[in-house]
Design an enzyme around this catalytic site. Structure first.
Site, PDB file in Angstrom:
ATOM      1  N   SER A 125      36.979  44.321  39.041  1.00  0.00           N
ATOM      2  CA  SER A 125      35.950  44.699  40.013  1.00  0.00           C
ATOM      3  C   SER A 125      35.968  46.196  40.256  1.00  0.00           C
ATOM      4  O   SER A 125      37.023  46.841  40.173  1.00  0.00           O
ATOM      5  CB  SER A 125      36.263  43.966  41.319  1.00  0.00           C
ATOM      6  OG  SER A 125      35.538  44.523  42.377  1.00  0.00           O
ATOM      7  N   TYR A 149      42.160  41.441  48.554  1.00  0.00           N
ATOM      8  CA  TYR A 149      41.389  40.998  47.383  1.00  0.00           C
ATOM      9  C   TYR A 149      41.479  42.047  46.275  1.00  0.00           C
ATOM     10  O   TYR A 149      41.810  41.742  45.126  1.00  0.00           O
ATOM     11  CB  TYR A 149      39.923  40.749  47.774  1.00  0.00           C
ATOM     12  CG  TYR A 149      38.994  40.687  46.595  1.00  0.00           C
ATOM     13  CD1 TYR A 149      39.020  39.600  45.722  1.00  0.00           C
ATOM     14  CD2 TYR A 149      38.086  41.721  46.322  1.00  0.00           C
ATOM     15  CE1 TYR A 149      38.165  39.547  44.624  1.00  0.00           C
ATOM     16  CE2 TYR A 149      37.233  41.676  45.235  1.00  0.00           C
ATOM     17  CZ  TYR A 149      37.275  40.591  44.387  1.00  0.00           C
ATOM     18  OH  TYR A 149      36.437  40.546  43.293  1.00  0.00           O
ATOM     19  N   LYS A 153      43.236  42.181  42.281  1.00  0.00           N
ATOM     20  CA  LYS A 153      42.569  42.601  41.034  1.00  0.00           C
ATOM     21  C   LYS A 153      43.387  43.698  40.346  1.00  0.00           C
ATOM     22  O   LYS A 153      43.595  43.682  39.141  1.00  0.00           O
ATOM     23  CB  LYS A 153      41.152  43.109  41.329  1.00  0.00           C
ATOM     24  CG  LYS A 153      40.203  42.040  41.787  1.00  0.00           C
ATOM     25  CD  LYS A 153      39.829  41.100  40.647  1.00  0.00           C
ATOM     26  CE  LYS A 153      39.136  39.862  41.127  1.00  0.00           C
ATOM     27  NZ  LYS A 153      38.988  38.805  40.149  1.00  0.00           N
TER      28      LYS A 153
END
Ligand code: NAD
Ligand code: UFG
Length: 332
Positions: A125, A149, A153
Site C-alpha cells: 500500500s 495497519y 504492510k
C-alpha cells in the site's frame, strides 16, 4: 494453464483480479474466510467469467488447510490479498491486525516453501510511504508508517525482502496500491464494505443513494489546491490488470520487484465530489468538518517505473470511476 492461488479472492480487489486472471487464461483457486466479503461473490464471479472457481473457505493462518490446498492443486503462483485493511480499526485493535496480517503471510510463505512454489505477489500500500517528503512518490522514497495497519504492510515487505536475500530463486512482487475505486462493468462485483464506510468513494455513493444523509469532508485547510486532501484514485479494473502484468514478469524478469500502482494524478476531495455530481447528474450534500487524525495532505504516485518495466498504465478516467461506483451502489 497455470494455477494461481488467490488469497482474499472474494474481497474487493481480489474478486476483480480473479476476473482478469480468467480472462487471461489462468486457472484460479481462492481461499477466503469471508471476514470482509460475502459468499454471493462466488456466484457473481461464475456469472461474469462463466468458469468454475475452486474455493476453499478458511483462514490463511491455517497451515493444515494451506497444505491441503497445495496437495490438491499444483499451484504456480500466489497473489496474497487476504488481510485486514481499515486504518482506524487497526489503531483500536493492533493485536488483531498483527496476528491476522503477519501470521497469515508467514504461514503462507512457509507452506509455499515446503511445496517449492516461489512466485509471490503481495498487496502492499501507499501507506508504507508515511508522510511523503516529495511528490509524486517514487518507489525509492523513504518508508515509514503512521498506524498498525501500515506497520503490518511494511513488516511484511521486510519479511519478503529478507526471504529473497536468503534464497534468490523466489520471485516476489511488492505492489503498492494507491486508492482503488469503481467496479467491474457488469456491476455484479464491487466495493461493498460492512457498516458505515471509512473511505471516500463508498461514502459518497451512500450519500448519493440516500443511505447516508451527508458527506463529511475532513478538513479544508491543507496545503493543497483547494485545501482538501489529495489522493491518487485508480480504477479497480486497471489495478487488477496490473497483477496480470506482474505475473507475466516472473518468467521474463525474475527477482524481487517493487511497483507503485497508481495513475500519477492527484485529485482533491472537492474535485471528487464535483466530478461525481457532474458525471451522475446528482447533488451530493456535504459539510466541512475537522481533519481526520492520521490523514496527510497529498499522496500520489509516480507510475513511471511500472510503465517502463511492465508497460502497464491505468487507462480509466475519474469519470469512469465515479460512474461505475454509483451504478454498483444503486444495485445493492
Ligand atoms: P477486502 O477486505 O475487500 O478483501 C480482503 C479479503 O481477505 C476479504 O475477502 C477477507 O474476507 C479476506 N481475509 C482477510 N483476512 C483473511 C484471512 N486471515 N484468511 C482468509 N481470508 C482473509 O480488501 P481489498 O480492498 O480487496 O484489499 C485487498 C488487499 O489490498 C489487502 O491486503 C489490503 O490491505 C490491500 N490494499 C487495499 C487498499 C484499498 O484501498 N482497498 C489499498 C492498498 C492496499
Ligand atoms: N475523506 C473525507 N470524508 C470521508 C472519507 C474520506 O473527506 O468520509 C477524505 C480523506 O480525508 C482523504 C481522502 O478523502 O483526504 C481519501 O480518504 P480515504 O479514506 O478514501 O483513503 P486514504 O487515502 O485515507 O486511505 C486509503 C486506504 C488505505 C490505503 C491508502 C493507500 O484506506 O488502506 O488508501 O493510498 F493504504
Amino acid at each position: 494453464m497455470k494455477n494461481i492461488l488467490v488469497t482474499g479472492g472474494t474481497g474487493y480487489i481480489g474478486s476483480h483480479t480473479v476476473v482478469e486472471l480468467f480472462d487471461n487464461n489462468y486457472n484460479v483457486i481462492i481461499i477466503d474466510n469471508f471476514s470482509n466479503s460475502k459468499p454471493k461473490v462466488l456466484d457473481k464471479l461464475k456469472e461474469i467469467t462463466k468458469k468454475e472457481v475452486k474455493f476453499y473457505e478458511g483462514d490463511v493462518q491455517d497451515k493444515t488447510l494451506l497444505r491441503q490446498i497445495f496437495r490438491e492443486n499444483k499451484i504456480d503462483s500466489v497473489i496474497h490479498f487476504a488481510g485486514l485493511k481499515a486504518v482506524g480499526e487497526s489503531v483500536e485493535k493492533p493485536l488483531e491486525y498483527y496476528q491476522n496480517n503477519i501470521v497469515s503471510t508467514l504461514s503462507l510463505l512457509e507452506v509455499m516453501k515446503e511445496n517449492k512454489c516461489k512466485n509471490f505477489i503481495f498487496s502492499s500500500s501507499a501507506t508504507v510511504y508515511g508522510t511523503p517528503n516529495k511528490l509524486p512518490i517514487t518507489e525509492d522514497m523513504p518508508l515509514s508508517t503512521t498506524n498498525p495497519y501500515g506497520s503490518t504492510k511494511l513488516m511484511i515487505e521486510m519479511i519478503l525482502k529478507d526471504l529473497y536475500t536468503s534464497d534468490k530463486s523466489w520471485n516476489i512482487s511488492l505492489l503498492r496500491y494507491f486508492n482503488p475505486v469503481g467496479c467491474h462493468h457488469s456491476y455484479l462485483i464491487g466495493e461493498d464494505p460492512n457498516g458505515i464506510p471509512n473511505n471516500l468513494m463508498p461514502y459518497i455513493v451512500k450519500v448519493a443513494t440516500g443511505k447516508l444523509p451527508i458527506l463529511n469532508i475532513f478538513g479544508n485547510d491543507y496545503d493543497t489546491k483547494d485545501g482538501t486532501g489529495v489522493r491518487d484514485y485508480i480504477h479497480v479494473v486497471d489495478l487488477a490488470k496490473g497483477h496480470i502484468k506482474s505475473l507475466e514478469e516472473f518468467d521474463k524478469n525474475p527477482g524481487l520487484v517493487i511497483y507503485n500502482l497508481g495513475t500519477g494524478n492527484g485529485y482533491s476531495v472537492l474535485e471528487m465530489v464535483k466530478t461525481f455530481e457532474k458525471v451522475n447528474n446528482i447533488k451530493i450534500n456535504y459539510k466541512i468538518t475537522e481533519r481526520r487524525p492520521g490523514d496527510i495532505a497529498s499522496c500520489y504516485a509516480s507510475p513511471d517505473k511500472v510503465y517502463k518495466k511492465l508497460k502497464w498504465k491505468a487507462e480509466k478516467t475519474l469519470e469512469d470511476m465515479c460512474k461505475d461506483a454509483y451504478q454498483f451502489e444503486k444495485k445493492q
